[in-house]
Scaffold this motif. Structure first.
Motif, PDB file in Angstrom:
ATOM      1  N   PRO A   1       0.813  -1.219   0.000  1.00 40.13           N
ATOM      2  CA  PRO A   1       0.000   0.000   0.000  1.00 40.13           C
ATOM      3  C   PRO A   1       0.848   1.272   0.000  1.00 40.13           C
ATOM      4  N   VAL A   2       2.124   1.148   0.374  1.00 39.45           N
ATOM      5  CA  VAL A   2       3.045   2.290   0.334  1.00 39.45           C
ATOM      6  C   VAL A   2       4.283   1.865  -0.458  1.00 39.45           C
ATOM      7  N   SER A   3       4.882   2.817  -1.168  1.00 33.74           N
ATOM      8  CA  SER A   3       6.040   2.493  -1.997  1.00 33.74           C
ATOM      9  C   SER A   3       7.317   2.331  -1.186  1.00 33.74           C
ATOM     10  N   TYR A   4       7.406   3.067  -0.087  1.00 33.61           N
ATOM     11  CA  TYR A   4       8.613   3.041   0.740  1.00 33.61           C
ATOM     12  C   TYR A   4       8.208   2.762   2.195  1.00 33.61           C
ATOM     13  N   PRO A   5       8.156   1.489   2.572  1.00 31.45           N
ATOM     14  CA  PRO A   5       7.659   1.119   3.904  1.00 31.45           C
ATOM     15  C   PRO A   5       8.378   1.800   5.060  1.00 31.45           C
ATOM     16  N   VAL A   6       9.702   1.861   5.004  1.00 32.84           N
ATOM     17  CA  VAL A   6      10.454   2.461   6.110  1.00 32.84           C
ATOM     18  C   VAL A   6      10.201   3.965   6.171  1.00 32.84           C
ATOM     19  N   LEU A   7      10.335   4.641   5.042  1.00 31.63           N
ATOM     20  CA  LEU A   7      10.137   6.094   5.028  1.00 31.63           C
ATOM     21  C   LEU A   7       8.721   6.453   5.475  1.00 31.63           C
ATOM     22  N   SER A   8       7.734   5.724   4.985  1.00 36.42           N
ATOM     23  CA  SER A   8       6.341   6.016   5.355  1.00 36.42           C
ATOM     24  C   SER A   8       6.109   5.790   6.843  1.00 36.42           C
ATOM     25  N   THR A   9       6.640   4.691   7.354  1.00 32.55           N
ATOM     26  CA  THR A   9       6.440   4.366   8.773  1.00 32.55           C
ATOM     27  C   THR A   9       7.120   5.388   9.676  1.00 32.55           C
ATOM     28  N   VAL A  10       8.354   5.720   9.352  1.00 33.66           N
ATOM     29  CA  VAL A  10       9.098   6.655  10.202  1.00 33.66           C
ATOM     30  C   VAL A  10       8.518   8.061  10.097  1.00 33.66           C
ATOM     31  N   ALA A  11       8.104   8.464   8.920  1.00 39.77           N
ATOM     32  CA  ALA A  11       7.489   9.787   8.761  1.00 39.77           C
ATOM     33  C   ALA A  11       6.217   9.880   9.599  1.00 39.77           C
ATOM     34  N   ARG A  12       5.431   8.803   9.606  1.00 39.29           N
ATOM     35  CA  ARG A  12       4.228   8.783  10.433  1.00 39.29           C
ATOM     36  C   ARG A  12       4.593   8.829  11.912  1.00 39.29           C
ATOM     37  N   LEU A  13       5.652   8.153  12.284  1.00 38.02           N
ATOM     38  CA  LEU A  13       6.088   8.150  13.677  1.00 38.02           C
ATOM     39  C   LEU A  13       6.553   9.543  14.104  1.00 38.02           C
TER      40      LEU A  13
END
Length: 271
Positions: A240-252
């Motif tokens: 569902p997201v192209s960059y799992p780490v970047l998306s997760t950390v940005a949300r955090l």
């Protein structure tokens, strides 16, 4: 507090891909060994109904041609096709139509020249140059596989490091969330604010490191190179997201910033 991430799923995806790549590498190694074990012929053979008088050592005097070409002339190419079908093809068509023609798979994996040489329609002999061309194509594919596996190994390490950092931050948030801000004194609120700032900085550093990882290139020699970002785009194409780490950390970071803003409001009211 629980923060849902895509990192664990990404780690599972990379592990599965590394297993598949290892299987593909072994398949190519078996195929290469099979090709090397198939005898080659020295060149074109006689047409149907013709004979060749042997004058050199070991020619046996006369060699009869059968069925348009000597049976042994193109038998090597047939054996190569069979070896390819048994070893490499199952891994190549795993993500494509299973009814893809064999020669189409050969062309996809080993190139046009090899596909033409192995085609029954072209009726090639399995000569040393043909065997050498196939061997070179196999070596090239093994080099590409090695480079791809290197990017997967790097991705696995990056995900593992990111996962540890994310887990530490989310565990801390969950523990801190158990204590309402109204029960904290001014000094405790100030320390909470500083702790949040430290973890925001940690996450921002992780984002920078991850971006640097994505811009790296794995290579083997001058002819094979693969950017990490290309590997990531392939791995997580159906996420569902192209960059799992970047998306997760940005949300955090957003969550930490909101928490910090709430703490700052309490500090301001009590100042």
């Amino acid at each position: 507090m629980s923060v849902e991430t895509h990192v664990d799923r990404a780690r599972d995806r990379v592990a599965a891909e590394r297993d598949a790549v290892a299987d593909e590498r072994r398949a190519y190694e078996r195929f290469g060994s099979a090709v090397a074990s198939i005898p080659t012929t020295s060149g074109p053979t006689a047409a149907r109904g013709e004979t060749t008088a042997g004058t050199g050592p070991g020619t046996g005097g006369v060699r009869a041609a059968v069925g348009g070409r000597a049976a042994s002339a193109t038998d090597g190419c047939r054996r190569v096709r069979e070896a390819f079908a048994e070893t490499v093809r199952p891994h190549s068509v795993a993500d494509r139509a299973a009814d893809e023609p064999l020669l189409a798979t050969v062309r996809e994996e080993l190139g046009d020249a090899v596909a033409v040489a192995l085609s029954p329609k072209t009726d090639h002999d399995f000569t040393p140059p043909v065997a050498s061309a196939i061997g070179s194509a196999v070596d090239d594919r093994l080099a590409e596989i090695a480079v791809f596996d290197r990017t997967l190994k790097r991705e696995a390490a990056s995900l593992r490091s990111a996962g540890e950092t994310i887990r530490e931050v989310t565990d801390w948030l969950a523990a801190a969330d158990e204590t309402p801000l109204l029960t904290l004194g001014f000094d405790e609120l100030r320390r909470r604010h500083e702790a949040l700032a430290d973890r925001i900085a940690t996450c921002e550093s992780l984002l920078a490191d991850r971006q640097a990882d994505l811009d790296r290139t794995a290579s083997r020699g001058a002819s094979v190179g693969l950017r990490q970002r290309s590997t990531v785009a392939y791995l997580y194409d159906d996420f569902p997201v192209s960059y799992p780490v970047l998306s997760t950390v940005a949300r955090l970071v957003e969550t930490l910033t909101e928490c910090q803003r709430a703490v700052r409001d309490h500090l301001t009211r009590r100042a």
